[in-house]
Structures are given as C-alpha cells and as structure tokens.
Scaffold this motif. Sequence first.
Motif, mmCIF file in Angstrom:
data_model
loop_
_atom_site.group_PDB
_atom_site.id
_atom_site.type_symbol
_atom_site.label_atom_id
_atom_site.label_comp_id
_atom_site.label_asym_id
_atom_site.label_seq_id
_atom_site.Cartn_x
_atom_site.Cartn_y
_atom_site.Cartn_z
ATOM 1 N N GLN A 85 0.871 -1.947 -0.294
ATOM 2 C CA GLN A 85 -0.245 -0.238 0.173
ATOM 3 C C GLN A 85 0.875 1.144 -0.589
ATOM 4 O O GLN A 85 0.656 2.470 -1.110
ATOM 5 C CB GLN A 85 -0.439 0.359 1.442
ATOM 6 C CG GLN A 85 -2.055 -0.964 1.281
ATOM 7 C CD GLN A 85 -2.820 -0.482 2.135
ATOM 8 O OE1 GLN A 85 -3.611 0.546 2.509
ATOM 9 N NE2 GLN A 85 -2.842 -1.723 3.458
ATOM 10 N N LYS A 86 1.848 1.639 0.515
ATOM 11 C CA LYS A 86 2.686 2.626 1.068
ATOM 12 C C LYS A 86 3.731 2.219 -0.212
ATOM 13 O O LYS A 86 3.702 3.608 -0.784
ATOM 14 C CB LYS A 86 4.104 2.521 1.905
ATOM 15 C CG LYS A 86 3.026 2.041 3.712
ATOM 16 C CD LYS A 86 4.710 1.927 4.137
ATOM 17 C CE LYS A 86 4.717 2.382 5.595
ATOM 18 N NZ LYS A 86 6.012 1.444 5.977
ATOM 19 N N PHE A 105 0.961 3.708 -2.721
ATOM 20 C CA PHE A 105 0.405 5.388 -2.671
ATOM 21 C C PHE A 105 1.466 6.536 -3.032
ATOM 22 O O PHE A 105 1.406 7.746 -4.122
ATOM 23 C CB PHE A 105 0.270 5.765 -1.080
ATOM 24 C CG PHE A 105 0.104 7.331 -0.592
ATOM 25 C CD1 PHE A 105 -1.028 7.673 -1.289
ATOM 26 C CD2 PHE A 105 1.364 8.301 -0.301
ATOM 27 C CE1 PHE A 105 -1.128 8.977 -0.677
ATOM 28 C CE2 PHE A 105 0.893 9.088 0.042
ATOM 29 C CZ PHE A 105 -0.190 10.016 0.392
ATOM 30 N N ASN A 148 1.221 9.598 -5.858
ATOM 31 C CA ASN A 148 1.316 10.482 -5.435
ATOM 32 C C ASN A 148 2.356 11.300 -5.353
ATOM 33 O O ASN A 148 2.269 12.668 -4.989
ATOM 34 C CB ASN A 148 0.372 10.688 -4.071
ATOM 35 C CG ASN A 148 -0.889 9.835 -3.812
ATOM 36 O OD1 ASN A 148 -1.812 10.699 -4.987
ATOM 37 N ND2 ASN A 148 -1.097 8.683 -3.909
ATOM 38 N N PRO A 188 0.882 5.612 3.763
ATOM 39 C CA PRO A 188 -0.442 6.850 3.021
ATOM 40 C C PRO A 188 -1.274 7.583 4.335
ATOM 41 O O PRO A 188 -1.450 6.512 5.071
ATOM 42 C CB PRO A 188 -1.254 6.193 2.097
ATOM 43 C CG PRO A 188 -0.605 4.335 2.555
ATOM 44 C CD PRO A 188 0.829 5.125 3.444
ATOM 45 N N PRO A 189 -2.188 8.585 4.249
ATOM 46 C CA PRO A 189 -2.679 9.039 4.852
ATOM 47 C C PRO A 189 -4.332 7.795 5.168
ATOM 48 O O PRO A 189 -4.164 7.431 4.619
ATOM 49 C CB PRO A 189 -4.050 10.169 4.765
ATOM 50 C CG PRO A 189 -3.364 9.876 2.751
ATOM 51 C CD PRO A 189 -1.846 9.357 2.440
ATOM 52 N N LYS A 190 -4.631 7.968 6.306
ATOM 53 C CA LYS A 190 -5.765 7.330 6.588
ATOM 54 C C LYS A 190 -7.062 7.065 5.787
ATOM 55 O O LYS A 190 -7.590 5.807 5.529
ATOM 56 C CB LYS A 190 -6.147 7.048 8.218
ATOM 57 C CG LYS A 190 -5.249 6.851 9.309
ATOM 58 C CD LYS A 190 -5.075 7.102 10.893
ATOM 59 C CE LYS A 190 -4.105 6.536 11.488
ATOM 60 N NZ LYS A 190 -4.316 7.030 12.856
ATOM 61 N N ASP A 191 -7.160 8.071 5.628
ATOM 62 C CA ASP A 191 -8.911 7.925 4.982
ATOM 63 C C ASP A 191 -8.258 7.379 2.656
ATOM 64 O O ASP A 191 -8.751 7.589 1.840
ATOM 65 C CB ASP A 191 -9.212 9.668 3.948
ATOM 66 C CG ASP A 191 -7.867 10.721 4.009
ATOM 67 O OD1 ASP A 191 -7.017 10.353 3.926
ATOM 68 O OD2 ASP A 191 -8.361 11.058 3.349
ATOM 69 N N TRP A 192 -6.650 7.125 2.725
ATOM 70 C CA TRP A 192 -6.540 6.496 1.651
ATOM 71 C C TRP A 192 -6.352 4.951 1.334
ATOM 72 O O TRP A 192 -6.052 4.333 2.300
ATOM 73 C CB TRP A 192 -4.820 7.105 0.800
ATOM 74 C CG TRP A 192 -4.674 6.763 -0.154
ATOM 75 C CD1 TRP A 192 -5.200 7.429 -1.083
ATOM 76 C CD2 TRP A 192 -3.922 5.378 -1.355
ATOM 77 N NE1 TRP A 192 -4.482 6.736 -2.533
ATOM 78 C CE2 TRP A 192 -4.032 5.918 -2.407
ATOM 79 C CE3 TRP A 192 -3.274 3.986 0.247
ATOM 80 C CZ2 TRP A 192 -3.496 4.189 -3.404
ATOM 81 C CZ3 TRP A 192 -3.099 3.763 -1.073
ATOM 82 C CH2 TRP A 192 -3.501 3.170 -2.356
ATOM 83 N N HIS A 193 -7.502 5.024 0.686
ATOM 84 C CA HIS A 193 -7.703 3.167 0.408
ATOM 85 C C HIS A 193 -7.086 2.713 -1.189
ATOM 86 O O HIS A 193 -7.742 3.174 -2.140
ATOM 87 C CB HIS A 193 -8.410 2.333 0.800
ATOM 88 C CG HIS A 193 -8.880 2.916 2.956
ATOM 89 N ND1 HIS A 193 -7.995 1.670 2.890
ATOM 90 C CD2 HIS A 193 -9.982 3.672 2.941
ATOM 91 C CE1 HIS A 193 -8.861 2.479 4.683
ATOM 92 N NE2 HIS A 193 -9.380 3.745 4.468
ATOM 93 N N PRO A 194 -6.518 1.802 -1.620
ATOM 94 C CA PRO A 194 -6.575 1.311 -2.228
ATOM 95 C C PRO A 194 -7.636 0.810 -3.574
ATOM 96 O O PRO A 194 -8.817 -0.015 -1.914
ATOM 97 C CB PRO A 194 -5.561 0.050 -2.693
ATOM 98 C CG PRO A 194 -5.036 -0.112 -1.506
ATOM 99 C CD PRO A 194 -5.980 0.625 -0.360
ATOM 100 N N THR A 195 -8.181 0.308 -4.226
ATOM 101 C CA THR A 195 -9.454 0.153 -4.713
ATOM 102 C C THR A 195 -8.993 -1.162 -5.390
ATOM 103 O O THR A 195 -8.399 -1.454 -6.422
ATOM 104 C CB THR A 195 -9.529 0.682 -6.557
ATOM 105 O OG1 THR A 195 -8.364 1.533 -6.724
ATOM 106 C CG2 THR A 195 -10.879 2.144 -5.964
#
Length: 1528
Positions: free
Chosen positions: A338-339, A342, A346, A457-464
Amino acid sequence: YLMAIWKGYEKKRAKLLAPYIPQIQEPSLQKENRIQMSQAAPPGSKHNKSRATNTRDERFRSDLHTEAVHAALAKYKERKMPMPSKRRSVLVQSSVEACTPPDTSSPSEDEGSLRRAGRMVSSTPYQNHPAPNVEHWFNRVIQGSSTSSSASSTSSHPGGSVHAATAVLADLMAYTQIDNHSAPPDVTGLLEHSLHADRDRPPVASVKVVPRGYNHSSVMETADGVPVNSRVSSKIQQLLNTLKRPKRPSLREFFIDDFEELVDVQQPDPNQPKAEGNQMSPLAGEPLGVVTNWPPSLLASLQRWGITQPRSPCLTALDNAGKPVYTLTYGKLWTRSQKLAFTLLNKLSTRNEPLLLPGDRVALVFPNSDPVMFMVAFYGCLLAELIPVPIEVPLTRKDAGSQQIGFLLGSCGVTLALTTDACQKGLPKAQTGEVVTFKGWPRLLWFVTDGKHVVKPPKDWHPTIREANNEIAYIEYKTSKEGSTMGITVSHPAMLAHCHALTQACGYTEAETICNVLDFKRDAGLWHGVLTSVMTRMHVISIPYSLMKVNPLSWIQKVHTYKARVAVVKSRDMHWSLLAQRDQRDISLSSLRMLIVTDGANPWSISSCDAFLNVFQARGLRPEVICPCASSAEGMTVAIRRPPESGVPPPGKAVLSMSGLSHSVIRVDTEEKLSVLTVQDVGQVMPGGMSTLVCVVRVEGTPYLCQTDEVGEICVSSGSTGVAYYGLPGMTKNTFQTIPVRASGGPISGRPFTRTSLLGFVGPDNLVFIVGRMDGLMTVCGRRHNADDVVATALAVEPMKFVYRGRIAVFSVSVLHDERIVVVAEQRPDASEEGSFQWMSRVLQAIDSIHQVGVYCLALVPANTMPKAPLGGIHIAETKQRFLEGALHPCNVLMCPHSCVTNLPKPRQKQPEVGPASMIVGNLVAGKRIAQACGRDVAQLEDNDQARKFLYMQDVLQWRAQATPDHPLFLVLNAKGTVSSTASCLQLQKRAERVAMALIEKGRLNPGDHVALVYPPGIDLIATFYGCLYAGCVPVTVRPPHPQNLATTLPTCPISNSKSVCILTTQAIMKLLKSKEAVAAVDVKSWPMVLDTDDLPRTKRLQIYKPPTPEMLAYLDFSVSTMGILAGVKMSHAATSALCRSIKLQCELYPSRQIAICLDPYCGLGFALWCLSSVYSGHQSILVPPLELDSNVSLWLSAVSQYKVRITFCSYSVMEMCTKGLGTQTETLRLRNINLSCVRTCMVVAEERPRITLTQSFSKIFKDLGLSPRAVSTTFGCRVNMAVCLQGTSGPDPTTVYLDMRALRHERVTVVTMCSVTNQILPGVKVVIANTETKGPLGDSHLGEVWVSSPHNATGYYTVYGEDALHADHFNTKLSFGDTQTVWARTGYLGFLRRTELTDASGERHDALYVVGSLDETLELRGMRYHPIDIETSVIRSHKSIAECAVFTWTNLLVVVVELSGSEQEALDLVPLVTNVVLEDHYLIVGVVVVVDPGVIPINSRGEKQRMHLRDGFLADQLDPIYVAYNM
C-alpha cells in the motif's frame, strides 16, 4: 571395498537392464505403430509396495543413451580424417577461472562454480576402477540399447564407470583403420552410381586422429603433375579418402539450372512414414471445483490475508550462506505494498503533473537474491493499477540480450524502473552519477523502493480493490528463437483463473510450505511462488540462484528443515544436487507430496528424474511425488502430473522412433534400437471443464487438427493463458487467436486458441507427452529435429574430458535454401588438441547415425566465453548471432558441408557443339550481329608530326635531340615529393650514346645480342634502353632482386631465360648480385658479364645502328603471368612504333602535355608509357616510382595536383594503397591544397578483369578533392597485345554492366542491369569474340575468347614454350568461318562485345568490349566455369577481418586462402563464414580453408594475385598458416 561397490553396481545394472533385453531380442512382442507405455501400477496396491524400488523401472537413461551412441559408433570402421593445422600461438587458451564449474545435466543450463567446504566435488569418483572386460560390456551394449535421448545423470552415482568402459572401447577402436587409396576421387560432382546408391545412410567413418607431430608424408602430384612432398598433401589425401564414401543422393529435381530461375522444389521421400490414426478430438480439462470463498481477484486475496492473517509467513528470503535473512508476513506485504502504491501515484511528479497514471507500464529490476522487495513492488504496482514489467538486472552494457530487453521497454513506453538500493548502487553509472542508459534502452528514471523512499499513506487513502476486469495485470518477457524479446500481456482474469487452476491441480491448501528454486520474476517461479502462493496463503522459501551455485543441496536441506510439502525445481537443480549428495546423511524428503519439475517437458529431464529418485528414494522420496509439468510463456501451465492422492491414472512412458519423430509421426522403432527417444508424460491438461480445451495442430500452414499418431503443436483455449504480445498485433493474431480446423475445413470451436510452442501429442489415458519446443525445432531436408535431442547425443560421447555438459548450444542456420545444424560447446582448458578433435569427429558420427542428419559445423570455444542467460544456461540466440557475425572466436572448428549439403544443383553436362553453318544461321535468325569491333582508322587520324616518318624509336630520339634539345621529357620524384632526376631530349641522347659505346667497346657486343637492364625505376633504365637500341642490341628490362628477399626474387630474374649476353646495372645492384646470399640463391657463375653504368666516360660521335627491316626485334618484354609463368614476348620495331602511335592518338599526347605515371617500368603497358611514349610523342612524363609510396602514400596524388596533370596512369596496387591509406585523410589533403579537379582521365593499367569496387571506392573517396567520377577508367592489355583498350580524351565514357553470375558460370552472358567495365578500343586495333573450341565467331553479347588484330601485336613468345604450334596458335590464328583471311592473336581472356547506346567520334553507336577474366585462371568445377575473382569477392565480403583472398583448386577440391587482418583469435571464425558464402553465392563446397597473415598471398608488379605460386607454397607447406581447416 572398491570391488564390492563394482559388483553391487553390476548386479543392480543387470537388474535394471533386464526389462530391455527381451524387448530387443524379441521385437515381435512389440506392437507395431503403437506407442509403448510402461505403466506403473496404481500406488495404492499391495503389489506395488513390495516392489517400490522398481516403480520407475527404466533408470539410468543417460547411460543407456551413451551405450547406444557407442554401439552406433562401433558399427563404423575407422577412417583417417585430416586434423586441422594450427599455429602454436593459436593454441594458447584464454585465461579461465581457476575453479572450473561442474557439469550439469540440462544442456541449456550453466553450471556455476560448485565449491563445498573449500574443495571441488569430484564428478567421477569411480574413474580409477579397473575397467571391466570390454567384450562382455560391448555385447551388452548391443543387446540393451533401447535408449532415451536423455543427456543427463553424471557419473557421480555409479553410472560413472560406464565412461571408463567407453573410454577403453574408444581406445581400442582408435587403432583400426582402412588403407589409403591413392587415386584422388571426383568429389565435386555426383557420380553416376551414387544416384542409385542405397537409400539408407552410408556408414560414417569413425576417426583416427593424426597426432600433431604427424610427419608421415607421401609423395603426391599436384594437378600439374608437380610432385609435392609435404604434410599438407597427405592431409588433403586423407580428406579425399573421407569424401570417397557415397553421399546421400541429391534431391531428384531440386534445381532446374538452365535459363530458368533456380527452383527449390523438394520432392518428399515416398517411403517416409505417414500418420495413420484417426483425427484427434479436443481434450477438455476436469471441471473446476466449486469453492464458496474464491476471492473475486488476487488483490482481494492479498487484502483478506493481510487483514485477517497478518502474522502468517508469506515469504522467507535466504542469503548466500543459506541462512534466512527476512520473513515477509502477509500483514507486512499488505502494508508495504500500500505504501509503495501511494508513493508511486502521489509522490512522483514532473512539472506538477503526476509521473504515473493507472495503466502505465513500470519496469521491475530486482536481483534474484531479493524476492521480498520484488514481491512488494509487484503487488504495489497492482494496487496502484500500474502494469509491472519484471526484467533481469543489466550488469554491463553488453549483456547478451540486454539490448532486446531495451527494445521491449521502449515499445511498452516504460519511463520508470523500480529497484532496490543495493542494486541501484551496483548498476554502471555515468560521470553525472546517474545510471547509464544501456544500449537500446529508453531513458529511465530509477526509483528505489526501500523503506526510506516510500511514504505512509494517510488514513483516509485506500487502494481500489476491483473484481478481476479485462485490464492488463502484468507483462512477462520472452526471448524468441531469433533472439528478439517480446512482452506477453496477462490480464487480471487470466492471472486469477491460472491461480485457481494451479491450486486445484496441485491440491494447494492454506499455510502449506513451498520451496521455490526458480526465478520468481517469470514463468513457473512467478506463478507458484508469487501469485498462487498469495491466493492460497502459502509460505514460500525462495532459494536464490547464487546460493544454488555455492551449495547445490541447499533446496533439499530447506525442504528437510521447513518440512516443505511442495518443491518447484528444474531438472538442472535435481542434477546439481546429485553431484553433492554424498556429503549429506541426515536429510529427509519424506515431507514432499509434490516435486514439480517445471522443465519436465524436455526429453532429457526424464534421466534427471530417474537418477534423482534412484539416489534419494533412500532418503524418503516417494516415486509418485515427482510431477513433471509442461508450460510456456504464451499458454502458461498447459499440463501437470497430479499428486498421487488425486486418483489420476498412473504415469506413462513412450519409447518413440527418432526417425518417425523427424517426420512428425509417432512410431515404435522395432528394427533400429539405437535411435529411439524415451519421453515421460506431463500428466493431464489443466482443470477448467469445457472452458479449457486442448488440441494438437500441424506445425506449418493451416492449423489442421493432427491425427492421433502425429506430433504437432499443442494449442490451448482457456481463460488462463496469455492474451497478446504487447504492441505486436500481427504476431498476436497468429499465436493467440489461432482457429484450429478439422480435415473437412470447419473450425473445431468458435473460440480462439493459443499456440503454446510445445510440440507433443496426447497418449493413452489422455496423458500429454511433449517431445520438444518450437524454439528448438530444426527442419533439415524436410525432416524435423529437436535441438535438445541433438545435445543429448553429443553429451553421450564421453564429454567429461573435453567439454562442459551444460554449455552446449545447438541451432540451425540457413545456408543454400535449407537449414544446417550447428553445434557449439565450451572446451575444457585442460583438453588436448588431438583429444578434442577426436571427440568432435565422434560426435559428428554419433549424430549422423542416431538422428540420420549431418552436422554442418561443430565448434568448440574456450571455457567461459559463450554468452550466458541471466540465471545460468547458454543464450542460444546470442550464440547464433555471434556465430553468423564471426564473433564467436572458437578454438576448434570442424565443418562437414560435403556430407550435409545434398541440394546442390546437378553438375552441368556439356551439350554437343553446334556446327559453323547453323551458328551463322542462328545469328541471322536471332537478329544478332557477329561480335566484331575496331578502333578508329589510323590512316585518317595521322597528323603532320615529324614522328610519323620514323619507324624506329632511336631515330625519333635523335630527331628530338636535334629539333628540341632542351625540351624536358622526364622528371622523377622521390618520396619527399622533390625532383630526384630529370632528362631533356639532348641529355637522354648523350647518356644513351655513352651506354652504346660501353656495350660496343667494353662489352664487345654484336648487333642482335640480348642485354639485361637491371635498374631501379628511373632515368638510368630509360637511357640504357635507348643505348641498347643505338648499339643494335636487344634490351630486356629486369626488375632488380629485393635486397631482403634474394632467395625468392633472384631466381625469377629472366637473365638466362632471355639468353642475355650482358647485364647492365648500377654499382649498388652489382654488389648485391655478387653477395653471398646471391651466390647461395642461384648459380651466378653461369651468368653473363656484368657492366655498371654509373661512371661512363664521354664518347666521341657514335654511328647509330640502323636495322635492315622494321620487323626486326626491338626489345623483349618479360612478365610473370597470373598463372606464375615467366613469359617473354618479342616486340618488333614496327610494333613498338605502332603501339606508341596508337597511344598518342587515343590520349591526344603533344609536346605541351604533361602526364603522371605511377607504374612499374619493367613490362607491358607500364614499360611502354615509362620508356617509349614520351620519346615518341614529345610530352613530359612525371615518373613516380610505386615503391616510394610505401613511405609517402600521398606522393602520387600530390604530384598530380602540383603539376595540374590532365592524364595519369597507375596500377591497382597503387590505387588500393591510396584508398586504404588516405581514405580517412581527405580533409587533411584538402588543407594541404591537393586538388584533383584537373584530372581528365586516370587510367589503371592491368591485365585482368576491371576491379569495379576498387575504382568506385577510389572515385567516391577522392570526389571531395575534386576528382570527377567520370575520370577513372581501366585499360586492357595482355601478353599478345600490350594495349587493346585505353580510355581516350574524346569518345564515350566507360560503361559498366552487371552480369548474372549463374549464367556466367554456364558461359552465357545475361545482363542484369546497365561486373565488367569497358574502355575504347585503340586506333588500329580490331577485336573479335571467338568460340574457344570451334574457333568460330560468336554473336553480340556472347561470351568467348577475345581475339585481337593490330599493327602493335607482339610477334611471338620468346623461349618459354618452345613449341611452334603453340606459338602459331597464339599469335597467328584465323577464324574457322566468316572472315577467314584476317590474322588474329588470341589474348587468352574471356569477354564479350556489346553495342551500347553511346556514340563514338564518328557518330556511330559504340561497340564496347567487356573483359570477364583470364581463360587459364578459370576453375572447372561441377562442369561449370568459375572465375576466381568472383569467389574471392564473395569471400572478402563475408567478414570484416578478411584483408585479401585467393582461391585455387587441387584434385577437384576448392582451396580458399584468406589473409586475416584482425587478431589470431578471429582465425577460426572465418571458416564457417567462408564456407557459407561460397555455398550461397556459387553453389560450391569449399574443401580447405587456409587462414594466413597479411601479405602472404603473392602479387606481381601490376597488383595481380599469383595464385599458382600460392598453391605451390601451400602444398609444399611453406605458408606458415595460422589455421588450416579441412572441410569434411
């Protein structure tokens, strides 16, 4: 103790061979035309348990194959083959690593260095045993030789002693030989009886090696009957003896080689086996089991395990000592991926624009030792909806195949590469500190994925996490047979479906431990170790390649330590572990339920499986655990043998006829047990129900379904294959969208199929069998052979002593309309020359016998020099590329074109000649003119010059001395470009008078005596020439012998040949002639008196001698012909003045003109221009001795520029020196104000076919200095007439025509476009083209001998032949019909006349004479006439390091001598390239290739090659060649 082991092995071996012996003795027991399967009983039965050791009852496949090979070799009697000669310096091997890696089983794999506890593992522990009784062993070979083509198991297990026995057998065989037959056979054409020869292959000779010091030479005769006593001759005789055996019959009507184009229509053999079975039905996979919690995509699976099982181990990485470095858990994999996702989306930007957008391709460059970082990067890309493209780490800019990877990255539009910190630091850097751009690669931004570079990544970021859609998931690279790299795109649904199918087929369950030895970036390593493992939450132990090189047992130790249930390996890994297994006692493989052999589709993997089971069964390995599988990059996993618990049919084996397979037909060979291939099945097709269909289609043409007993390419239609080749829609359509059709023509299904590039068939119980791959397929003479099978046979010929097992490449190259097999192997540094040669010749025979196909070329290269693939193995495509480019640098080469090339056109049969009358009628009917032409009429052109009144040159000089005493005639330049001497008319006359006086008073010579003039080029030579004429003597100009080379140059001086009674020379040369070296070289006492002319006294007035008639002899002109014959011709006073008159009129020479001459002044037109022309025409000659160019190449051109010369003459050697020496210096010359725009005609004086390429290069190079391209032309003269053609100042330009070389060797002229060049015929010269045999005139554009009639013809030969008939024939001959009155001289040159579109001075259309070549030099081969220059031109073109080339024949063998300008290690590269190009261009097989140093090929003063001198030097062993290859 050793004997006990030996007896144990004997017992075991007898037991293993038992099932074979009855098969071979009773062929009737085998059913014909059926696949024979040896099926094991189902694993559950009690019966099976009692004989578990024999579940796989055909073990030691490689040993049996070795026996088959030796039995095959033993069938053939001994025959001597000539061993190549090599200069000592070439024998010095290149340095290799001190520790040589061990042998491996799979021919395509590299060994790597295998060091264990500081010592080498012995690969032949039993080699010191006493050899068994050879007869007993040999009988068993003949009995028990049903063999597989397996190449593997080495002799560290007891099979090794077979090698000892075979070595003894080889030694015994090496001493039988056949008698030498002395009569050289005709090896160029196919003899009558060989057309009706047996259809079967002839017996192949086994080799008797000639030791290096072989000195037993036999006295032989060359073609001219010259006895030659040398080592070379005896070797050629051996070669002729080996070529006596009947060749395979030529293809019946392979070429129709007449006026039609060549047609390569191959007629199939009516007796070849044909498929007889029914058409196959497509196979469906078993249905996929319904599992409720299958994830909708692989990423959903990762998310699930990352959140619900975060501590569950996912991947353990090991270091080079085998210690675990890091264990990646599912939680860590999820968060780190995930890191990275992101960060990539970004945090990377250019000019405030994000660098990457979803769908972009990203390169993954990770070393094989870091699976953790790779896995994180791979899943990070998938989460970011980027497309990962995993590739190898480029180590240097010249990595094999690295450039092709760059093309792939470029075509995929990759701009970013992900890598690790350590890897990034290790990449080559530019001076700026950035990673260099590798050759062929796009410009990349390198991003390091280690922790400090990625952002949380910020807490509100989630991969699709989407369901698997049809987008591309990743791109896997694949290298094609040709070496190009393609990217295979795999979609998300295909990736998921493949993981489902593998999970079911392998019975994977959660938390299982799997040991992965393969490359995790592609193929099975990626599918099992990165994708399917995550889907089913398995724990992967990744074994890096670097650890396997250090410790081949590491994977077995990890299976034992981690109690792994599954291991994914290649047969190489099994083989390596066999080498080291004796050191381990406490390991157990009982935990394994599946040992997946990913290259189990290879025919030679069966032996690794058998040998591995044989050794490790005692350590808990169960036979049924071994599961071979078949896969390809396009089709992914096609079939896999299921684990025993899945209740599938037992495994099977097929023993197939190699001959049948070559025709794509499955047969059991009941007659010839030596050439069979044993293959194991690769299980059933993958699960998938009716959505997975597998069929077998024909390899070429329309994809028709195969019959059940036919081999074809396996095609798969399922949701789990690759989708396309990225960016290659055409190739994608052919491979991924094939529609197989039935015999009726209808498609078998509406769905497209993917071609897997696997060759095989479906056997009983729907088991899939693979017999090869499309990449290794070689089609020779319409029969198909597999590279792996050929490797296996080569490896069975005791390779341990000479080559490395794992470093053999087999591929085919296209030569003369067919594929030819090439075998390249790495030679051990300790192998002897003789041993290697013997091994090579035995390999040729073994392949010939077992595969019924000839090997075109077998090359051994020094250790560690073959291009390697990134993770071991030979890079075949790169090896082939280097072979074709001549950059392989082999240390041993054996070419066998005589036995391989069976599709040469038939030898030409000469037709009975047409009579004279029909010839005339034929010409009239065809509208052809008789080929006759003439120069301008001298009588009309004669001007009022006084010179025409004089018939004698001495009168002309006397007149000029009176009329214009101070007019400068000659000016000689030295190397510095300054004038070294001059002569005006009066000065020349006075010097000539002194010489005449000395001859009369000192020499007491009479008129008519012959005088040899031995002078360097200069005024002295000219003055003494006229001095002789003044005294009534006959001058003979002689080139002075070379001071450093008296032994060879002095005997060729025509002193005695010319019957000279006096020698005139300088004091310096006089000393040389009386030196010790001269006395040793010739019998000087027999020579006439020698006078030096350096200090002659002034004379009183001399009475000049007046010849009674102009037909009297003026001078003798001696020259060495290209055939090496010293021939003198007689020039009368009339002919001499006529020659000067013609040249004067053609070139418009007047006293005001200046011409520059850079020629040797001793014979032919060079002599006439240097000594005669200026005196006759009164122009000034600037004389540039060609020897001065050695120290100042630009001397001639500087002189032309300085004196603003309009007409200049040179030789080909001068032109070549300027082209080579000044080609890169035109800018420097321009700065020195050298300007050639003044030149109107620059003529090359030669007695040969014009060298177009050289003259064109010269024109092109010096165009920048103002040289007009129209200025350069060639003259033509010969012994009977010094000047037939010369480019005039007025008149049409020279024209060039390009001829069809095929027609030319049939003695026909077919003009292809508007290789000969023409010039104007001189005034007073008539030319006709005559048939060489009937002596009748030929028509326009017909090839024949050039005959010439002119006032300046020579009057005859002097003393060389001594045959009046020959003399009359050459100088006084008449046509047999037509104009039978004119007297002609025969030039001995072939040519033709052709009317051009140009007009001459009279306004008539210009008749151009084209010279093709000397009749004496032509080579009669295969009934056709070849010109050496044509073959030489082809050869020089074949490699950049060939400086010069000459060809000649010897007993119908074509010998090619090449001068090597590069390093000696390139010498052997030339042999295949020379053989290829002569075959392709001329349909001739080269018999001997001789590589020599530059300057060895002798040339005469005009720059013409002395091929006969070269031939005699070669046969007398005087060339000191770098290498001599005798093509078999």
